[in-house]
Write a protein that holds these residues in place. Structure first.
Motif, mmCIF file in Angstrom:
data_model
loop_
_atom_site.group_PDB
_atom_site.id
_atom_site.type_symbol
_atom_site.label_atom_id
_atom_site.label_comp_id
_atom_site.label_asym_id
_atom_site.label_seq_id
_atom_site.Cartn_x
_atom_site.Cartn_y
_atom_site.Cartn_z
ATOM 1 N N PHE A 275 15.667 -29.309 112.119
ATOM 2 C CA PHE A 275 13.756 -29.902 111.922
ATOM 3 C C PHE A 275 14.008 -31.624 111.709
ATOM 4 O O PHE A 275 15.307 -31.908 111.615
ATOM 5 N N TYR A 276 13.266 -32.063 112.036
ATOM 6 C CA TYR A 276 12.967 -33.477 112.305
ATOM 7 C C TYR A 276 13.754 -33.714 111.444
ATOM 8 O O TYR A 276 14.342 -34.697 111.103
ATOM 9 N N HIS A 277 13.347 -33.895 109.864
ATOM 10 C CA HIS A 277 13.586 -34.712 108.725
ATOM 11 C C HIS A 277 15.178 -34.591 108.187
ATOM 12 O O HIS A 277 15.641 -35.063 107.276
ATOM 13 N N GLU A 278 15.453 -33.149 109.219
ATOM 14 C CA GLU A 278 16.443 -32.835 108.587
ATOM 15 C C GLU A 278 17.366 -33.384 109.798
ATOM 16 O O GLU A 278 18.743 -34.015 109.244
ATOM 17 N N ARG A 279 17.675 -34.382 110.565
ATOM 18 C CA ARG A 279 18.299 -35.135 111.255
ATOM 19 C C ARG A 279 18.360 -36.173 111.843
ATOM 20 O O ARG A 279 18.917 -36.736 112.688
ATOM 21 N N SER A 303 5.026 -24.169 107.363
ATOM 22 C CA SER A 303 5.068 -25.530 106.159
ATOM 23 C C SER A 303 6.227 -26.176 106.188
ATOM 24 O O SER A 303 6.608 -26.967 105.878
ATOM 25 N N SER A 304 7.298 -25.613 107.934
ATOM 26 C CA SER A 304 8.138 -26.662 107.880
ATOM 27 C C SER A 304 7.950 -28.311 107.965
ATOM 28 O O SER A 304 9.069 -29.474 108.502
ATOM 29 N N TRP A 305 6.524 -28.107 108.856
ATOM 30 C CA TRP A 305 5.964 -29.512 109.247
ATOM 31 C C TRP A 305 5.756 -30.501 108.232
ATOM 32 O O TRP A 305 5.620 -32.133 108.796
ATOM 33 N N LEU A 306 5.411 -30.218 106.547
ATOM 34 C CA LEU A 306 5.236 -31.220 105.916
ATOM 35 C C LEU A 306 5.995 -32.239 105.144
ATOM 36 O O LEU A 306 5.718 -33.269 105.272
ATOM 37 N N PRO A 307 7.122 -31.854 105.236
ATOM 38 C CA PRO A 307 8.851 -33.153 104.736
ATOM 39 C C PRO A 307 8.707 -34.092 106.355
ATOM 40 O O PRO A 307 8.949 -34.792 105.881
ATOM 41 N N THR A 308 8.367 -33.100 107.711
ATOM 42 C CA THR A 308 8.436 -34.019 109.137
ATOM 43 C C THR A 308 7.338 -35.014 108.424
ATOM 44 O O THR A 308 7.175 -35.951 109.113
ATOM 45 N N ILE A 309 5.325 -34.847 108.239
ATOM 46 C CA ILE A 309 5.258 -35.845 108.292
ATOM 47 C C ILE A 309 5.303 -37.019 107.239
ATOM 48 O O ILE A 309 4.838 -37.521 108.033
#
Length: 377
Positions: A275-279, A303-309
């Motif tokens: 995921f983007y927020h992880e990398r 729901s995985s989009w929330l930390p990326t947003i």
């Protein structure tokens, strides 16, 4: 069509195709009366919205192409599929086209490092060489693009080119002043959640024609990237090739913007699993983004989009999302506004470079195309 209640009710759907339409919107269908009744608690909130979206179907289904005319007319014949079109063109399960239909093999070619770079079409039907004329003005739609690239409207290349052309549309909407042939230089795109694109990477070479004189660096970041391709890097210095052995596309590299001497311009791709927020911290060390693009994102569905947003809001980089239909785009836009507490900078709108063949097997009768609607923050 699938039953709209599939997956949300305890009993299994009783028929392969749902034929009982909702009398309120006609946008969804059910396999039985019992499933229609059970689903009403959920559907009543969307029924009026879907009815309005279905009224716009005629405009949404309007494309200039002749190869898909039977499919995109109002009241389309659902028995005509993408497979039928590809078989008629001699492209069925060939290379770049291999995953464009529902009968695609179960083993994805993205698990291998070899990138297919052939259109499997004659040069007259595909953009395998530099444009004959510079791009003097912005492309408004597919008709503009095909005219500029001197392609006939019977060519099916838009089925693949909607990926780079959607990216081009995002650039138009944000009006970045520092990406132009006159400025040149390097430009970085963070491309989130790639899926089918991983089997069609060669077509991103078309971005060189759309942005001559600019070296583009694209970071593909998403969970669908196979482990063995994590951190893989490749450089595209040619357009995808035609099927003619004698064509110059087999030997000619990108020439760069006329008069600029920018023969070293290229499109560089790197794949990163996760995921983007992880990398992000790792990626940004070598590639700080000018723009972020998330095609067919399904923001409201995962729901995985929330930390990326939240991350995108912090770094303040223009970010664009697309989705298959207006309903999904509106739900995604609402999720972003709720998460950020701010309105979108780019409201939900039709993408003129959406894929010109409807998504098959959708549970909705509203217009549904890959990269159909765009919105941005």
């Amino acid at each position: 069509m699938e039953c709209a209640a599939k997956g949300s009710v305890a009993s299994r759907c009783t028929r392969r195709f749902a034929q009982r339409s909702c009398p309120g919107c006609s946008a969804v269908s059910y396999c039985s009366v019992s499933h229609q009744v059970s689903h009403w608690t959920h559907h009543k909130e969307e029924c009026a919205r879907l009815k309005q979206q279905l009224l716009r179907a005629k405009v949404m289904n309007d494309f200039p192409f002749t190869f898909c005319a039977r499919n995109t007319s109002l009241g389309q014949n659902e028995s005509v599929t993408k497979c039928d079109i590809l078989i008629a063109k001699g492209l069925h399960q060939k290379g770049l086209w291999n995953f464009e239909c529902t009968c695609a093999p179960l083993v994805a070619s993205s698990y291998y490092s070899v990138v297919d770079d052939e259109w499997h079409l004659p040069s007259s039907l595909c953009p395998c060489l530099e444009p004959k004329l510079p791009l003097y003005s912005k492309l408004r739609d597919w008709k503009d693009y095909f005219q500029w690239r001197c392609l006939p409207l019977d060519s099916p290349v838009a089925l693949l080119l909607h990926w780079p052309l959607t990216a081009y549309r995002c650039f138009q909407l944000v009006s970045l002043p520092y990406i132009s042939p006159e400025v040149g230089g390097n430009f970085h795109i963070h491309y989130l959640g790639p899926g089918k694109e991983l089997q069609q990477l060669a077509i991103f070479g078309e971005l060189h024609a759309l942005f001559p004189g600019v070296s583009l660096h694209i970071e593909f970041i998403g969970p669908e990237i196979p482990d063995l391709r994590d951190n893989e890097k490749m450089t595209l210095r040619k357009y995808a090739r035609c099927s003619e052995d004698g064509c110059a596309c087999n030997t000619t590299i990108f020439s760069g913007h006329q008069g600029s001497g920018a023969s070293s311009c290229s499109v560089t791709l790197r794949l990163r699993k996760g995921f983007y927020h992880e990398r992000f911290n790792e990626v940004v060390e070598v590639s700080s983004p000018h723009i972020i693009i998330a095609p067919n994102a399904g923001v409201a569905a995962y729901s995985s989009w929330l930390p990326t947003i939240e991350l995108i809001q912090r770094i303040g980089v223009p970010a664009f999302f697309s989705d298959f239909c207006e309903e999904a785009a509106n739900l995604g836009a609402s999720s972003i506004e709720k998460s950020t507490g701010k309105p979108l900078t780019i409201p939900v709108q039709v993408n003129p470079f959406r894929q010109p063949m409807p998504v098959e097997g959708s549970a909705l009768r509203i217009p549904c195309y890959s990269n159909c609607f765009l919105f941005g923050m």
